[in-house]
Motif scaffolding. Structure first.
Motif, PDB file in Angstrom:
ATOM      1  N   CYS A  67       0.795  -1.229   0.000  1.00 33.66           N
ATOM      2  CA  CYS A  67       0.000   0.000   0.000  1.00 33.66           C
ATOM      3  C   CYS A  67       0.827   1.278   0.000  1.00 33.66           C
ATOM      4  O   CYS A  67       0.424   2.260  -0.621  1.00 33.66           O
ATOM      5  N   PHE A  68       1.970   1.262   0.690  1.00 27.93           N
ATOM      6  CA  PHE A  68       2.719   2.491   0.909  1.00 27.93           C
ATOM      7  C   PHE A  68       4.204   2.316   0.608  1.00 27.93           C
ATOM      8  O   PHE A  68       4.819   1.333   1.039  1.00 27.93           O
ATOM      9  N   TYR A  69       4.748   3.292  -0.099  1.00 23.89           N
ATOM     10  CA  TYR A  69       6.162   3.317  -0.449  1.00 23.89           C
ATOM     11  C   TYR A  69       6.679   4.726  -0.198  1.00 23.89           C
ATOM     12  O   TYR A  69       5.971   5.704  -0.448  1.00 23.89           O
ATOM     13  N   TRP A  96      11.393   0.946 -11.047  1.00 20.24           N
ATOM     14  CA  TRP A  96      11.099  -0.179 -10.159  1.00 20.24           C
ATOM     15  C   TRP A  96       9.688  -0.061  -9.590  1.00 20.24           C
ATOM     16  O   TRP A  96       8.937  -1.052  -9.563  1.00 20.24           O
ATOM     17  N   LEU A  97       9.318   1.130  -9.134  1.00 22.76           N
ATOM     18  CA  LEU A  97       7.978   1.319  -8.575  1.00 22.76           C
ATOM     19  C   LEU A  97       6.903   1.005  -9.599  1.00 22.76           C
ATOM     20  O   LEU A  97       5.934   0.303  -9.302  1.00 22.76           O
ATOM     21  N   ARG A  98       7.051   1.491 -10.801  1.00 23.73           N
ATOM     22  CA  ARG A  98       6.027   1.275 -11.834  1.00 23.73           C
ATOM     23  C   ARG A  98       5.933  -0.189 -12.251  1.00 23.73           C
ATOM     24  O   ARG A  98       4.889  -0.642 -12.698  1.00 23.73           O
ATOM     25  N   GLN A  99       6.997  -0.945 -12.078  1.00 25.52           N
ATOM     26  CA  GLN A  99       6.991  -2.371 -12.407  1.00 25.52           C
ATOM     27  C   GLN A  99       6.542  -3.253 -11.243  1.00 25.52           C
ATOM     28  O   GLN A  99       6.099  -4.377 -11.469  1.00 25.52           O
ATOM     29  N   ASN A 100       6.656  -2.762 -10.017  1.00 25.76           N
ATOM     30  CA  ASN A 100       6.423  -3.619  -8.852  1.00 25.76           C
ATOM     31  C   ASN A 100       5.303  -3.195  -7.913  1.00 25.76           C
ATOM     32  O   ASN A 100       4.764  -4.043  -7.200  1.00 25.76           O
ATOM     33  N   ALA A 101       4.975  -1.927  -7.864  1.00 26.57           N
ATOM     34  CA  ALA A 101       3.954  -1.461  -6.922  1.00 26.57           C
ATOM     35  C   ALA A 101       2.556  -1.642  -7.516  1.00 26.57           C
ATOM     36  O   ALA A 101       2.368  -1.583  -8.734  1.00 26.57           O
ATOM     37  N   PRO A 103      -1.234  -0.658  -8.498  1.00 24.05           N
ATOM     38  CA  PRO A 103      -1.742   0.609  -9.054  1.00 24.05           C
ATOM     39  C   PRO A 103      -2.305   1.566  -7.995  1.00 24.05           C
ATOM     40  O   PRO A 103      -2.259   2.776  -8.177  1.00 24.05           O
ATOM     41  N   SER A 104      -2.810   1.032  -6.881  1.00 28.72           N
ATOM     42  CA  SER A 104      -3.375   1.893  -5.838  1.00 28.72           C
ATOM     43  C   SER A 104      -2.342   2.342  -4.814  1.00 28.72           C
ATOM     44  O   SER A 104      -2.682   3.051  -3.862  1.00 28.72           O
ATOM     45  N   ALA A 105      -1.087   1.962  -4.992  1.00 22.96           N
ATOM     46  CA  ALA A 105      -0.052   2.294  -4.010  1.00 22.96           C
ATOM     47  C   ALA A 105       0.136   3.800  -3.889  1.00 22.96           C
ATOM     48  O   ALA A 105       0.042   4.539  -4.862  1.00 22.96           O
ATOM     49  N   TYR A 106       0.412   4.223  -2.670  1.00 23.75           N
ATOM     50  CA  TYR A 106       0.659   5.617  -2.347  1.00 23.75           C
ATOM     51  C   TYR A 106       2.161   5.786  -2.182  1.00 23.75           C
ATOM     52  O   TYR A 106       2.776   5.136  -1.332  1.00 23.75           O
TER      53      TYR A 106
END
Length: 144
Positions: A67-69, A96-101, A103-106
């Motif tokens: 959920c959170f990064y 990395w975020l766009r490949q691993n997080a 879609p709803s991640a904040y």
């Protein structure tokens, strides 16, 4: 002084000693070696910039993995600043975020000074006054 093309991006965060040294060199708040040794293994993803094996830049992502990064510890040694290396670090972290997080991640970060212009290029927006960054540093308190 190394040319930008001699600076290698390594998908691994520096060890605690290099981390503490680079934070200090870059003018960031100091962290103890003990704190670094405790915290760095919790890095979700991190990168280092190196010249002949010496760490001259870094950045990492921490969070709960769902959920959170939070993007933290983006630093470049003063002798190497102004060459687009912060952008190189951010591009790796953003990829990395766009490949691993999810879609709803904040995803959050704290932008110091003019760095906010770099982060805006990756979609970060200022949230004040609706939201403001709040912080404190844990330190021994005198008994009351």
């Amino acid at each position: 002084m190394a040319e930008a093309n001699n600076i290698q991006l390594v998908e691994r965060f520096p060890d605690a000693g290099d981390y503490c040294r680079l934070r200090s060199e870059a003018g960031m708040s100091p962290k103890t070696l003990q704190a670094a040794r405790k915290g760095l293994p919790n890095t979700l993803y991190g990168v280092s910039l190196q010249v002949d094996g010496e760490v001259i830049g870094m950045g990492r992502i921490i969070g709960d993995g769902g959920c959170f990064y939070t993007v933290v510890d983006i630093a470049v040694a003063p002798a190497y600043q102004g060459r687009g290396l912060g952008k190189r670090i951010m591009t790796a972290l953003d990829t990395w975020l766009r490949q691993n997080a999810e879609p709803s991640a904040y995803v959050t970060l704290v932008a110091d000074g003019e760095a906010r212009h770099l982060y805006a290029k990756y979609g970060f927006v200022e949230t004040a006054p609706a939201s403001v960054n709040m912080e404190y540093i844990v330190a021994p308190h005198a008994p009351e």
